[in-house]
Design an enzyme around this catalytic site. Structure first.
Site, PDB file in Angstrom:
ATOM      1  N   ARG A 107      15.310 -84.136 -16.731  1.00  0.00           N
ATOM      2  CA  ARG A 107      14.587 -83.541 -17.686  1.00  0.00           C
ATOM      3  C   ARG A 107      14.471 -84.722 -18.731  1.00  0.00           C
ATOM      4  O   ARG A 107      15.577 -85.129 -19.320  1.00  0.00           O
ATOM      5  CB  ARG A 107      14.930 -82.347 -18.336  1.00  0.00           C
ATOM      6  N   HIS A 134       5.897 -79.624 -16.066  1.00  0.00           N
ATOM      7  CA  HIS A 134       6.912 -78.755 -15.577  1.00  0.00           C
ATOM      8  C   HIS A 134       6.637 -77.994 -14.525  1.00  0.00           C
ATOM      9  O   HIS A 134       6.367 -76.931 -14.437  1.00  0.00           O
ATOM     10  CB  HIS A 134       6.899 -77.671 -17.051  1.00  0.00           C
ATOM     11  N   GLN A 137       8.684 -75.017 -13.302  1.00  0.00           N
ATOM     12  CA  GLN A 137       8.264 -73.802 -13.910  1.00  0.00           C
ATOM     13  C   GLN A 137       7.098 -73.108 -13.406  1.00  0.00           C
ATOM     14  O   GLN A 137       6.815 -71.945 -13.061  1.00  0.00           O
ATOM     15  CB  GLN A 137       8.024 -74.020 -15.419  1.00  0.00           C
ATOM     16  N   ASP A 229       3.541 -70.305 -24.536  1.00  0.00           N
ATOM     17  CA  ASP A 229       4.772 -71.058 -24.757  1.00  0.00           C
ATOM     18  C   ASP A 229       4.869 -71.506 -26.283  1.00  0.00           C
ATOM     19  O   ASP A 229       4.066 -71.048 -27.131  1.00  0.00           O
ATOM     20  CB  ASP A 229       4.723 -72.321 -23.992  1.00  0.00           C
ATOM     21  N   CYS A 269       7.328 -69.149 -20.592  1.00  0.00           N
ATOM     22  CA  CYS A 269       8.347 -69.954 -19.924  1.00  0.00           C
ATOM     23  C   CYS A 269       9.802 -69.691 -20.336  1.00  0.00           C
ATOM     24  O   CYS A 269      10.900 -70.095 -19.696  1.00  0.00           O
ATOM     25  CB  CYS A 269       7.995 -70.919 -19.655  1.00  0.00           C
ATOM     26  N   ARG A 297      12.958 -68.637 -11.402  1.00  0.00           N
ATOM     27  CA  ARG A 297      13.060 -70.236 -11.336  1.00  0.00           C
ATOM     28  C   ARG A 297      14.223 -70.695 -10.215  1.00  0.00           C
ATOM     29  O   ARG A 297      14.071 -71.683  -9.528  1.00  0.00           O
ATOM     30  CB  ARG A 297      13.670 -70.599 -12.680  1.00  0.00           C
TER      31      ARG A 297
END
Ligand code: CP
Ligand code: NVA
Length: 309
Positions: A107, A134, A137, A229, A269, A297
């Site tokens: 990340r 992402h 996700q 988000d 998310c 996830r």
């Protein structure tokens, strides 16, 4: 397990519709196994390095737990505690870690850093979030929508808010599986041009309608799922006061969701900021599937790990 062995997982742009649907089927199967209490440890003896240059709750814990459940091990590495934080190059880090571990998750900020890590690593690299994308996700999000809607055909996903990494990933994910996707964002905060263009191109093949608008009502009209988000992503903290103003008309609230189908799903998310991008009423209301989504996830990433290893 499919033929994704050795592949990097940097963006869903790199995967075909069939490969994505196969990953979703595998994720559903792994989820069923876990819910049934069946132990399944095909990754025994495998190790994953996880490099984090930004904070994380879900990605960190779900990857580590996923690896353990599959019989392997995962190691959390804070970017600042690695020599990476003192200027060792990504390329050298990649070449060294490849001697020790079987897969690397990272990340970070610039998407190009993940591409560079993948170029120099001899083991698969998984993108755990960049400024642009992402993909883990988005795969979990597809699983979440599919579990309820049982199809992607004729399903409309509306994303309201910042055209960020999550929006970019969703555009591609939806287009690949033939789900209509409409993004509403303030002028100047659109998703990345490359992702919009790619999604439009893919949508022409799969039948997905791709829309980018500045009007939240246009995006949400008749939607089966509404997604938002945070307004300020990791690394944008200095812009947060301005963003709080700019994004106000893009809040997902009780009024806006009236434009969607009555049985719309609310997705986020996470982490969420109640009272900013979404009201508490919507976030914690009966249409919200955000915690199922977070749970997915784990299953989506186990499918990725199993497929690339
Ligand atoms: N959604 C997500 O990636 O959460 P974390 O930042 O907690 O990993
Ligand atoms: N867009 C957010 C997602 C967090 C999971 C960020 O990049 O901070």
């Amino acid at each position: 397990v499919m033929s994704l062995k050795g592949r990097d997982f940097l963006t869903l742009l790199d995967f075909s519709t069939e490969e994505i649907l196969d990953l979703l089927a595998l994720a559903a199967d792994l989820k069923a196994k876990q819910k049934a209490g069946v132990s399944y440890t095909p990754l025994s003896g495998k190790t994953m390095a996880m490099i984090f240059e930004k904070p994380s709750t879900r990605t960190r814990v779900s990857f580590e737990v996923g690896m353990i459940q599959l019989g392997g091990q995962a190691m959390y590495l804070n970017g600042n505690d690695l020599q990476l934080g003192r200027g060792e190059t990504i390329a050298d880090t990649a070449r060294v870690l490849s001697q020790y571990v079987d897969v690397i998750m990272i990340r970070t900020f610039a998407h190009q850093k993940v591409e560079e890590l993948a170029e120099y690593a001899s083991v698969p690299v998984i993108n755990g979030l960049t400024d642009d994308d992402h993909p883990c996700q988005a795969l979990a999000d597809l699983l979440t929508i599919y579990e309820v809607k049982k199809t992607f055909q004729g399903v409309k996903l509306a994303y309201v808010g910042d055209g960020n990494n999550v929006a970019n990933a969703l555009l591609v994910a939806a287009a690949k599986v033939g789900m209509d996707v409409a993004i509403a964002c303030p002028p100047g905060y659109e998703p990345k041009k490359e992702y919009v263009e790619a999604a439009c191109r893919i949508g022409e093949q799969t039948g997905a309608a791709v829309t980018v608008t500045h009007d939240p009502l246009v995006a949400v009209a008749g939607a089966d799922a509404i997604y938002t988000d945070v307004w300020t992503s990791m690394g944008q903290e200095s812009e947060s006061a301005e963003r709080l103003q700019v994004f106000q008309p893009y809040q997902v609230n009780e009024e806006l969701v009236k434009a969607a189908k009555p049985d719309y799903l609310f997705l986020h998310c996470l982490p969420a900021h109640r009272g900013e991008e979404v009201t508490a009423g919507v976030m914690d209301g009966p249409n919200s599937v955000v915690f199922e989504q977070a749970g997915n996830r784990l299953h989506a990433q186990k499918a990725i790990l199993l497929s690339v290893l």
